[in-house]
Design an enzyme around this catalytic site. Structure first.
Site, PDB file in Angstrom:
ATOM      1  N   CYS A  53       0.858  -1.184   0.000  1.00 16.09           N
ATOM      2  CA  CYS A  53       0.000   0.000   0.000  1.00 16.09           C
ATOM      3  C   CYS A  53       0.901   1.243   0.000  1.00 16.09           C
ATOM      4  CB  CYS A  53      -0.859  -0.015   1.264  1.00 16.09           C
ATOM      5  SG  CYS A  53       0.159  -0.069   2.749  1.00 16.09           S
ATOM      6  N   GLU A 178       0.562   0.264  15.993  1.00 15.30           N
ATOM      7  CA  GLU A 178      -0.239   1.413  15.559  1.00 15.30           C
ATOM      8  C   GLU A 178      -1.217   1.832  16.658  1.00 15.30           C
ATOM      9  OE1 GLU A 178      -2.530   1.114  11.805  1.00 15.30           O
ATOM     10  OE2 GLU A 178      -4.001   2.358  12.848  1.00 15.30           O
ATOM     11  N   SER A 312       0.726  -9.625  10.764  1.00 13.25           N
ATOM     12  CA  SER A 312       0.111  -8.525  10.019  1.00 13.25           C
ATOM     13  C   SER A 312      -1.400  -8.497  10.258  1.00 13.25           C
ATOM     14  CB  SER A 312       0.417  -8.697   8.526  1.00 13.25           C
ATOM     15  OG  SER A 312      -0.485  -7.959   7.754  1.00 13.25           O
ATOM     16  N   SER A 313      -1.872  -7.400  10.821  1.00 12.13           N
ATOM     17  CA  SER A 313      -3.292  -7.272  11.154  1.00 12.13           C
ATOM     18  C   SER A 313      -4.154  -7.315   9.899  1.00 12.13           C
ATOM     19  CB  SER A 313      -3.509  -5.953  11.902  1.00 12.13           C
ATOM     20  OG  SER A 313      -4.863  -5.651  12.008  1.00 12.13           O
TER      21      SER A 313
HETATM   22  S1  SF4 Z   1      -2.497   2.663   7.319  1.00  9.68           S
HETATM   23 FE1  SF4 Z   1      -1.195   0.832   7.172  1.00  9.68          FE
HETATM   24  S2  SF4 Z   1      -2.230  -0.491   5.674  1.00  9.68           S
HETATM   25 FE2  SF4 Z   1      -3.114   1.568   5.473  1.00  9.68          FE
HETATM   26  S3  SF4 Z   1      -1.973   2.598   3.826  1.00  9.68           S
HETATM   27 FE3  SF4 Z   1      -0.966   3.092   5.774  1.00  9.68          FE
HETATM   28  S4  SF4 Z   1       0.630   1.530   6.075  1.00  9.68           S
HETATM   29 FE4  SF4 Z   1      -0.807   0.787   4.525  1.00  9.68          FE
END
Ligand code: SF4
Length: 409
Positions: A53, A178, A312-313
């Site tokens: 991503c 996070e 990885s969630s």
């Molecule tokens: S919040 Fe996490 S999964 Fe979503 S774009 Fe950012 S890094 Fe990627």
């Protein structure tokens, strides 16, 4: 969207050709049907969206550029860069050292880090406490901060909820980097509490209705509420934010449930006073990847393979969606496919890797659904496809498949 300079080893000619083609045909991302790779005896249906991503590519670009531009310097990462073992191992091979493990356990004492060193902040962001410690040591983090902008958006949302004097309810995994970072940012501005899932939302609702005692709250949500949190006061006005990678259906159900709980305590005419009715804070990649899996699951198939890091969630939620419908194997690379009979795969509920035999049914043609998480290099997905296709004789080769997507077949 911006394109990033990511090491070529993470790219895949097959997946790049497919993604390019799908994007050309469906620029507005309205089509969530999978891409059929018809190899003859095996048909592979690849999800419409998967793989790196924005936030992951941004973090990888900054990390590898930092290594390249700073030969001889000590470079640390606060914790795992992203939840992919290969990417973390590659950074370690380039001399990057990890200060903490994925659960916040200190691996290298902070005392060893000096103002001359570089400390990279991972895509998940970090806590205000850690930022303060680094700044006190004279370490400038601004140029090496890879926090994803979609994570910062959650922090901004919690700030705006706090400004209106609501308590912040964070729907996320309490130990995830996070969520720990979001909790720290939210708690700096407002009373905050983390709930993991619907079960915890139901328990929280009992405290909202004041059916359970304050002491019980402190016991039940131990380690998940901010200093000075008083459930008899701070559950009167709440707003919800989410870890960016939660399951969309759970997220919606939890927000609806908490809204109803506030409504039943305070009355619908007073709801706006007690519930900050905001949208969820899932990121675009979570939404796209989950919608793509739901689209893929409409195709009848014999099994699914999901590729990604076991911690990885976002990947675990893709597994969750698939396993409701068909046999699903969660692996972190093609080496886990030991033969055309045996596969080593991860059960994320019990957190263990297990061996399953005869995972490929004898039926021909066999249909397999494949997707991967937002931190998984496309090269690993291609590796899995090559391994699986290699077990079936008499069909098209991967090279022929690449060719067909290049020329428009
Ligand atoms: S919040 Fe996490 S999964 Fe979503 S774009 Fe950012 S890094 Fe990627």
């Amino acid at each position: 969207m911006k394109s990033f300079d990511v090491p070529i080893i993470y790219r895949s000619p097959l997946i790049s050709a497919i993604k390019k083609k799908r994007k050309e045909i469906d620029r507005m991302k309205k089509d969530f049907t999978p891409t059929l790779l018809d190899f003859g005896p095996v048909k592979i249906y690849l999800a419409r969206h998967f793989g790196f991503c924005y936030g992951v590519e941004n973090a990888i670009e900054i990390a590898f550029r930092t290594v390249e531009e700073n030969p001889g310097k000590k470079i640390y990462l606060l914790s795992e860069m992203i939840h992919n073992p290969q990417v973390n191992a590659d950074l370690a091979a380039h001399g990057v050292k990890f200060l903490q493990d994925t659960y916040g356990k200190q691996l290298i004492p902070l005392e060893e880090v000096t103002a001359d060193d570089i400390v990279l902040i991972p895509a998940f962001g970090t806590t205000l406490e850690m930022e303060k410690k680094l700044h006190e040591k004279g370490i400038q983090t601004e140029s090496y901060d890879t926090t994803c902008p979609f994570v910062e958006k959650v922090w901004n949302r919690s700030e705006s909820i706090a400004r209106k004097n609501f308590t912040v309810v964070i729907h996320g995994k309490p130990k995830h980097e996070e969520t720990r970072a979001t909790f720290s940012h939210a708690a700096a501005n407002a009373p905050s509490v983390v709930i993991r899932d619907m079960e915890e939302a139901i328990e929280l609702a009992a405290f909202i209705r004041q059916e359970r005692s304050v002491e019980e709250f402190y016991q039940r949500f131990h380690g998940q509420y901010s200093n000075g949190f008083d459930p008899s006061i701070h559950l009167d006005r709440i707003g919800v934010v989410n870890q960016t990678t939660m399951l969309a259906t759970d997220t919606q159900a939890i927000a609806d449930f908490l809204k109803k709980s506030m409504e039943s305590r305070f009355g619908s005419e007073n709801l706006a006073e007690h519930f900050a009715d905001t949208r969820d804070t899932l990121c675009y990649a979570t939404n796209d990847n989950q919608s793509a899996v739901n689209g893929m699951l409409e195709t009848p198939a014999d099994l699914a393979i999901v590729v990604g890091g076991y911690n990885s969630s976002n990947t675990s939620h893709l597994v969750e969606l698939c396993e409701e419908k068909l046999p699903t194997y969660f692996i972190n690379n093609e080496d886990k496919i030991l033969s055309d009979k045996d596969i080593l795969h991860y059960l994320f509920h019990s957190k263990q890797e297990v061996l399953t035999s005869n995972f490929l049914p004898a039926k021909r043609p066999l249909s397999i659904l494949i997707t991967s998480g937002a931190s998984c290099p496309d090269a690993l997905v291609e590796g899995v496809i090559r391994k699986v296709v290699g077990y079936f004789e008499g069909g098209r080769t991967v090279e022929e498949m690449i060719e067909s997507f290049m020329v428009g077949g």
